[in-house]
Design a protein around this motif. Structure first.
Motif, PDB file in Angstrom:
ATOM      1  N   UNK A  48     111.444   9.330  85.838  1.00 48.51           N
ATOM      2  CA  UNK A  48     110.473   9.621  86.892  1.00 48.51           C
ATOM      3  C   UNK A  48     111.066  10.590  87.901  1.00 48.51           C
ATOM      4  N   UNK A  49     112.364  10.424  88.206  1.00 46.23           N
ATOM      5  CA  UNK A  49     113.037  11.349  89.117  1.00 46.23           C
ATOM      6  C   UNK A  49     113.114  12.757  88.523  1.00 46.23           C
ATOM      7  N   UNK A  50     113.483  12.852  87.240  1.00 46.43           N
ATOM      8  CA  UNK A  50     113.585  14.164  86.596  1.00 46.43           C
ATOM      9  C   UNK A  50     112.243  14.891  86.613  1.00 46.43           C
ATOM     10  N   UNK A  51     111.158  14.151  86.401  1.00 39.68           N
ATOM     11  CA  UNK A  51     109.823  14.757  86.429  1.00 39.68           C
ATOM     12  C   UNK A  51     109.514  15.294  87.820  1.00 39.68           C
ATOM     13  N   UNK A  52     109.719  14.459  88.845  1.00 41.07           N
ATOM     14  CA  UNK A  52     109.414  14.866  90.222  1.00 41.07           C
ATOM     15  C   UNK A  52     110.304  16.012  90.672  1.00 41.07           C
ATOM     16  N   UNK A  53     111.589  15.933  90.353  1.00 44.42           N
ATOM     17  CA  UNK A  53     112.533  16.965  90.769  1.00 44.42           C
ATOM     18  C   UNK A  53     112.168  18.312  90.160  1.00 44.42           C
ATOM     19  N   UNK A  54     111.893  18.320  88.860  1.00 47.29           N
ATOM     20  CA  UNK A  54     111.593  19.585  88.187  1.00 47.29           C
ATOM     21  C   UNK A  54     110.251  20.171  88.608  1.00 47.29           C
ATOM     22  N   UNK A  55     109.368  19.347  89.179  1.00 48.20           N
ATOM     23  CA  UNK A  55     108.069  19.835  89.630  1.00 48.20           C
ATOM     24  C   UNK A  55     108.106  20.384  91.052  1.00 48.20           C
ATOM     25  N   UNK A  56     109.257  20.302  91.700  1.00 48.07           N
ATOM     26  CA  UNK A  56     109.367  20.895  93.038  1.00 48.07           C
ATOM     27  C   UNK A  56     109.114  22.406  92.932  1.00 48.07           C
ATOM     28  N   UNK A  57     108.264  22.957  93.796  1.00 45.18           N
ATOM     29  CA  UNK A  57     107.928  24.389  93.700  1.00 45.18           C
ATOM     30  C   UNK A  57     108.946  25.278  94.395  1.00 45.18           C
ATOM     31  N   UNK A  58     110.198  25.159  93.977  1.00 42.59           N
ATOM     32  CA  UNK A  58     111.258  25.959  94.585  1.00 42.59           C
ATOM     33  C   UNK A  58     112.048  26.681  93.499  1.00 42.59           C
ATOM     34  N   UNK A  59     112.518  27.871  93.852  1.00 42.80           N
ATOM     35  CA  UNK A  59     113.369  28.631  92.943  1.00 42.80           C
ATOM     36  C   UNK A  59     112.756  28.829  91.581  1.00 42.80           C
ATOM     37  N   UNK A  60     113.566  28.550  90.566  1.00 40.44           N
ATOM     38  CA  UNK A  60     113.125  28.744  89.184  1.00 40.44           C
ATOM     39  C   UNK A  60     112.774  27.417  88.508  1.00 40.44           C
ATOM     40  N   UNK A  61     112.557  26.367  89.316  1.00 37.91           N
ATOM     41  CA  UNK A  61     112.179  25.078  88.737  1.00 37.91           C
ATOM     42  C   UNK A  61     110.767  25.148  88.151  1.00 37.91           C
ATOM     43  N   UNK A  62     110.448  24.185  87.299  1.00 42.63           N
ATOM     44  CA  UNK A  62     109.160  24.182  86.603  1.00 42.63           C
ATOM     45  C   UNK A  62     107.971  24.212  87.567  1.00 42.63           C
ATOM     46  N   UNK A  63     108.117  23.536  88.700  1.00 41.49           N
ATOM     47  CA  UNK A  63     107.017  23.435  89.642  1.00 41.49           C
ATOM     48  C   UNK A  63     106.493  24.766  90.133  1.00 41.49           C
ATOM     49  N   UNK A  64     107.392  25.732  90.324  1.00 42.09           N
ATOM     50  CA  UNK A  64     106.975  27.063  90.804  1.00 42.09           C
ATOM     51  C   UNK A  64     106.038  27.733  89.809  1.00 42.09           C
ATOM     52  N   UNK A  65     106.332  27.603  88.529  1.00 40.50           N
ATOM     53  CA  UNK A  65     105.528  28.261  87.492  1.00 40.50           C
ATOM     54  C   UNK A  65     104.203  27.535  87.277  1.00 40.50           C
ATOM     55  N   UNK A  66     104.238  26.196  87.357  1.00 37.82           N
ATOM     56  CA  UNK A  66     103.002  25.429  87.223  1.00 37.82           C
ATOM     57  C   UNK A  66     102.073  25.721  88.397  1.00 37.82           C
ATOM     58  N   UNK A  67     102.633  25.816  89.588  1.00 41.49           N
ATOM     59  CA  UNK A  67     101.837  26.084  90.787  1.00 41.49           C
ATOM     60  C   UNK A  67     101.162  27.442  90.718  1.00 41.49           C
ATOM     61  N   UNK A  68     101.869  28.440  90.187  1.00 40.47           N
ATOM     62  CA  UNK A  68     101.276  29.778  90.040  1.00 40.47           C
ATOM     63  C   UNK A  68     100.124  29.770  89.050  1.00 40.47           C
TER      64      UNK A  68
END
Length: 213
Positions: A158-178
């Motif tokens: 659950x932590x890995x999912x939340x951490x990687x979804x953070x919309x910062x830098x090159x994390x997954x969250x930035x690309x999903x948000x775009x």
């Protein structure tokens, strides 16, 4: 076809071992004996969570016809190790690089969200098994061991999912948000709530709430 290079396999193994060690240190501090006892159990959650997260990215990339390969980020691995001594793991030991001449935000978003979704599904799977074995954990040593492994697996994934979804830098969250802000909010909310419950209630209390035991 799902192919791996020898350097990719090497990088995955190195990242897996070091990230497992980082989560072990974060959970036990400087207690070497506790670390050695807990590390094998942590490696189950981290192993499945980290490896399948990256394979999720790789699989979706290759489904779109791109070549994708995991590559180690030594600086990220070192930073993860340093932060683990403060009780937190900045889990960015590397990434799956997708090689494409052109890629839409939609495809990039779908490739990126695959990893966190894998972690969410794994966390729920661990929670399901933990709920199933909990009643027998009061009289079975094996059930206790399985419950601990699953508790760690739920918390880590659950932590890995939340951490990687953070919309910062090159994390997954930035690309999903775009790609799609609505999807990002929904998946981030699920991962965030799961992580928050793990950190505040603890997995045993979550299981008790589910089972009424």
């Amino acid at each position: 076809m799902f192919k791996f290079t020898s350097s990719e396999v090497r990088d995955l193994i190195i990242a897996f071992v070091v990230i497992s060690l980082c989560f072990g240190i974060a959970n036990t501090g400087r207690d070497i004996n506790a670390l050695m006892n807990l590390l094998p159990m942590i490696m189950v959650g981290v192993g499945l969570g980290f490896i399948l997260h990256e394979l999720g990215h790789k699989f979706v990339s290759m489904r779109y016809g791109y070549w994708a390969e995991f590559k180690l980020w030594p600086q990220g691995l070192l930073f993860a190790l340093v932060t683990s001594f403060f009780g937190f793991v900045f889990a960015a030991p590397g990434a799956v690089y997708t090689y494409a001449n052109y890629m839409t935000d939609e495809i990039n978003g779908k490739i990126s969200i695959a990893g966190p979704i894998v972690n969410i599904l794994l966390a729920l799977g661990f929670l399901l098994v933990a709920t199933w074995v909990y009643p027998s954990a009061f009289y079975s040593g094996i059930s206790v061991l399985i419950f601990i492994v699953c508790s760690l697996g739920y918390s880590i994934n659950s932590f890995l999912a939340a951490f990687n979804l953070l919309p910062i830098g090159n994390l997954d969250g930035s690309k999903v948000l775009r790609w799609n802000i609505g999807i990002w909010i929904a998946i981030m909310a699920i991962a965030g709530i799961m992580t928050l419950l793990s950190m505040t209630m603890g997995v045993e209390n979550i299981v008790r709430l589910i089972t009424g035991f």
